[in-house]
Motif scaffolding. Structure first.
Motif, PDB file in Angstrom:
ATOM      1  N   PHE A 147       3.834  30.403  15.899  1.00  0.00           N
ATOM      2  CA  PHE A 147       4.851  31.454  15.864  1.00  0.00           C
ATOM      3  C   PHE A 147       5.661  31.313  14.586  1.00  0.00           C
ATOM      4  N   GLU A 148       6.320  32.400  14.209  1.00  0.00           N
ATOM      5  CA  GLU A 148       7.170  32.410  13.022  1.00  0.00           C
ATOM      6  C   GLU A 148       8.228  33.488  13.194  1.00  0.00           C
ATOM      7  N   ILE A 149       9.477  33.118  12.942  1.00  0.00           N
ATOM      8  CA  ILE A 149      10.589  34.073  12.977  1.00  0.00           C
ATOM      9  C   ILE A 149      11.222  34.066  11.594  1.00  0.00           C
ATOM     10  N   LYS A 150      11.181  35.209  10.939  1.00  0.00           N
ATOM     11  CA  LYS A 150      11.652  35.314   9.559  1.00  0.00           C
ATOM     12  C   LYS A 150      13.051  35.931   9.488  1.00  0.00           C
ATOM     13  N   HIS A 151      13.592  35.930   8.277  1.00  0.00           N
ATOM     14  CA  HIS A 151      14.841  36.624   7.948  1.00  0.00           C
ATOM     15  C   HIS A 151      16.017  36.136   8.798  1.00  0.00           C
ATOM     16  N   LEU A 152      16.132  34.817   8.984  1.00  0.00           N
ATOM     17  CA  LEU A 152      17.247  34.250   9.728  1.00  0.00           C
ATOM     18  C   LEU A 152      18.360  33.850   8.763  1.00  0.00           C
ATOM     19  N   ALA A 153      19.564  34.318   9.034  1.00  0.00           N
ATOM     20  CA  ALA A 153      20.699  33.930   8.203  1.00  0.00           C
ATOM     21  C   ALA A 153      20.958  32.432   8.350  1.00  0.00           C
ATOM     22  N   PRO A 154      21.370  31.751   7.294  1.00  0.00           N
ATOM     23  CA  PRO A 154      21.656  30.318   7.397  1.00  0.00           C
ATOM     24  C   PRO A 154      22.681  30.041   8.497  1.00  0.00           C
ATOM     25  N   GLY A 155      22.474  28.963   9.226  1.00  0.00           N
ATOM     26  CA  GLY A 155      23.384  28.618  10.311  1.00  0.00           C
ATOM     27  C   GLY A 155      22.700  27.751  11.343  1.00  0.00           C
ATOM     28  N   VAL A 156      23.440  27.432  12.405  1.00  0.00           N
ATOM     29  CA  VAL A 156      22.943  26.607  13.508  1.00  0.00           C
ATOM     30  C   VAL A 156      22.647  27.509  14.695  1.00  0.00           C
ATOM     31  N   TYR A 157      21.489  27.327  15.309  1.00  0.00           N
ATOM     32  CA  TYR A 157      21.051  28.173  16.411  1.00  0.00           C
ATOM     33  C   TYR A 157      20.543  27.329  17.580  1.00  0.00           C
ATOM     34  N   LYS A 158      20.512  27.965  18.743  1.00  0.00           N
ATOM     35  CA  LYS A 158      19.864  27.379  19.912  1.00  0.00           C
ATOM     36  C   LYS A 158      18.577  28.157  20.185  1.00  0.00           C
ATOM     37  N   LYS A 162      18.559  26.523   6.859  1.00  0.00           N
ATOM     38  CA  LYS A 162      19.220  26.373   5.567  1.00  0.00           C
ATOM     39  C   LYS A 162      18.797  27.509   4.639  1.00  0.00           C
ATOM     40  N   PRO A 163      19.627  27.831   3.651  1.00  0.00           N
ATOM     41  CA  PRO A 163      19.341  28.974   2.773  1.00  0.00           C
ATOM     42  C   PRO A 163      17.972  28.877   2.105  1.00  0.00           C
ATOM     43  N   GLY A 164      17.181  29.916   2.294  1.00  0.00           N
ATOM     44  CA  GLY A 164      15.896  30.005   1.631  1.00  0.00           C
ATOM     45  C   GLY A 164      14.886  28.969   2.058  1.00  0.00           C
ATOM     46  N   ALA A 165      15.131  28.251   3.173  1.00  0.00           N
ATOM     47  CA  ALA A 165      14.250  27.153   3.577  1.00  0.00           C
ATOM     48  C   ALA A 165      13.492  27.505   4.850  1.00  0.00           C
ATOM     49  N   THR A 166      12.423  26.753   5.104  1.00  0.00           N
ATOM     50  CA  THR A 166      11.635  26.910   6.320  1.00  0.00           C
ATOM     51  C   THR A 166      11.880  25.713   7.233  1.00  0.00           C
ATOM     52  N   THR A 167      12.332  25.976   8.448  1.00  0.00           N
ATOM     53  CA  THR A 167      12.516  24.925   9.448  1.00  0.00           C
ATOM     54  C   THR A 167      11.306  24.911  10.363  1.00  0.00           C
ATOM     55  N   ASP A 168      10.625  23.776  10.429  1.00  0.00           N
ATOM     56  CA  ASP A 168       9.387  23.650  11.192  1.00  0.00           C
ATOM     57  C   ASP A 168       9.649  22.798  12.438  1.00  0.00           C
ATOM     58  N   LEU A 169       9.480  23.385  13.608  1.00  0.00           N
ATOM     59  CA  LEU A 169       9.653  22.640  14.859  1.00  0.00           C
ATOM     60  C   LEU A 169       8.456  21.752  15.167  1.00  0.00           C
ATOM     61  N   GLY A 170       7.396  21.879  14.376  1.00  0.00           N
ATOM     62  CA  GLY A 170       6.216  21.055  14.609  1.00  0.00           C
ATOM     63  C   GLY A 170       5.490  21.485  15.876  1.00  0.00           C
ATOM     64  N   GLU A 171       4.904  20.515  16.583  1.00  0.00           N
ATOM     65  CA  GLU A 171       4.163  20.802  17.813  1.00  0.00           C
ATOM     66  C   GLU A 171       5.079  20.677  19.030  1.00  0.00           C
ATOM     67  N   LEU A 172       5.118  21.721  19.837  1.00  0.00           N
ATOM     68  CA  LEU A 172       5.823  21.693  21.116  1.00  0.00           C
ATOM     69  C   LEU A 172       4.744  21.763  22.202  1.00  0.00           C
ATOM     70  N   LYS A 173       4.628  20.716  22.989  1.00  0.00           N
ATOM     71  CA  LYS A 173       3.537  20.652  23.959  1.00  0.00           C
ATOM     72  C   LYS A 173       4.058  20.822  25.382  1.00  0.00           C
ATOM     73  N   PHE A 174       3.436  21.736  26.103  1.00  0.00           N
ATOM     74  CA  PHE A 174       3.733  21.918  27.515  1.00  0.00           C
ATOM     75  C   PHE A 174       2.777  21.058  28.320  1.00  0.00           C
ATOM     76  N   ALA A 175       3.328  20.204  29.154  1.00  0.00           N
ATOM     77  CA  ALA A 175       2.513  19.306  29.967  1.00  0.00           C
ATOM     78  C   ALA A 175       2.474  19.809  31.401  1.00  0.00           C
ATOM     79  N   PRO A 176       1.300  19.939  31.988  1.00  0.00           N
ATOM     80  CA  PRO A 176       1.205  20.379  33.394  1.00  0.00           C
ATOM     81  C   PRO A 176       1.754  19.311  34.331  1.00  0.00           C
ATOM     82  N   LYS A 177       2.213  19.747  35.490  1.00  0.00           N
ATOM     83  CA  LYS A 177       2.706  18.798  36.475  1.00  0.00           C
ATOM     84  C   LYS A 177       1.558  17.908  36.970  1.00  0.00           C
ATOM     85  N   LYS A 178       1.871  16.638  37.219  1.00  0.00           N
ATOM     86  CA  LYS A 178       0.877  15.690  37.694  1.00  0.00           C
ATOM     87  C   LYS A 178       1.085  15.420  39.187  1.00  0.00           C
TER      88      LYS A 178
END
Length: 284
Positions: free
Chosen positions: A235-246, A268-284
């Motif tokens: 996924f990718e979300i573009k055009h985000l104003a600099p700031g802190v988000y949830k 951050k201004p003009g930068a790409t923030t990468d969350l990396g891999e987010l893994k969903f684990a099934p219930k065991k």
């Protein structure tokens, strides 16, 4: 033992103690700098994610501090990819396909990418009107299946509900995030039903009470602050104003019909923030 021998013994003991302390401190320091693990999202644990930000180049000191940034990442299934499920439609259901793919859990075998995961930036409302979409916001019911499986609609915007089938369908809504009363919208024939009953940001499960295999999701959210993963889970979300988000991550197949995590990120201004891999684990 002579005084000289006693002094030598005491110095030897002190040296050994210092060496032991130094070894322990070095080991502790080494373990503290071990590389972080990939975040695994499970229905029972809270996961802290440390995003990686590609900072502005040092050779560009005149960069605009208001320049928008990008949020990206990939959502994956933590385990062996399950086999695709096919719903066999009862005979005599006119206009429906003989078989319909179950899209509630779609995992790419090559990458383990998880399709239809929803990423939302929470608590942010655009100050201007939403841009005119390339095509109307709508959800189709052709062949007794909701298409697309997940549809994003801005609040207070018309949603077109199509039914080209020769049978009666209905959209029964079950809101996740609000106490809004469920809607039950019946539609028969090739019609378009437009409604502005989506007033506030919300995540809504939809189903057809007539055909129980028909399920999907409506994401009532500003599209510029939302994304749905593709086949490879990216996924990718573009055009985000600099700031802190949830950031909220959701997939319908985990937990009690839902699995949500909130992640704090900084753009951050003009930068790409990468969350990396987010893994969903099934219930065991």
């Amino acid at each position: 033992m002579t005084p000289k021998q006693l002094l030598v013994t005491m110095l030897l003991i002190a040296a050994l103690g210092y060496a032991g302390f130094f070894y322990t401190s070095s080991s502790s320091s080494s373990s503290a700098t071990s590389s972080p693990k990939v975040a695994v999202l499970t229905p029972t644990t809270e996961t802290k994610v440390t995003p990686k930000t590609e900072a502005l180049k040092e050779d560009n000191p005149s960069a605009d501090p208001t320049a928008p940034g990008i949020l990206k990442g990939v959502v994956k299934y933590d385990g062996d990819p399950p086999e695709p499920k096919i719903k066999t439609i009862p005979p005599g259901t006119e206009g429906c396909h003989a078989n319909v793919a179950d899209e509630s859990l779609v995992v790419d075998k090559a990458t383990r990418g998880l399709k239809w995961a929803i990423i939302r930036i929470m608590g942010v409302e655009p100050k201007d009107a939403p841009p005119t979409p390339a095509k109307p916001y709508q959800i189709d019911q052709k062949g007794c299946a909701f298409s697309p499986h997940v549809v994003i609609v801005p609040p207070n915007t018309d949603l077109g509900i199509l039914n080209p089938d020769k049978v009666l369908h209905n959209i029964h809504t079950l809101p996740y995030d609000s106490n809004d009363p469920p809607q039950n919208i019946a539609a028969q024939g090739p019609i378009v039903y437009k409604a502005k009953w989506l007033k506030e940001p919300d995540l809504i499960e939809i189903k057809c009470d007539i055909h129980g295999w028909m399920k999907g999701l409506i994401v009532c959210h500003a599209p510029r602050y939302c994304a749905v993963t593709g086949t490879d889970g990216t996924f990718e979300i573009k055009h985000l104003a600099p700031g802190v988000y949830k950031v909220n991550v959701f997939h319908e197949s985990f937990g009690n019909y839902m699995m949500k995590e909130t992640i704090d990120i900084e753009i951050k201004p003009g930068a790409t923030t990468d969350l990396g891999e987010l893994k969903f684990a099934p219930k065991k």
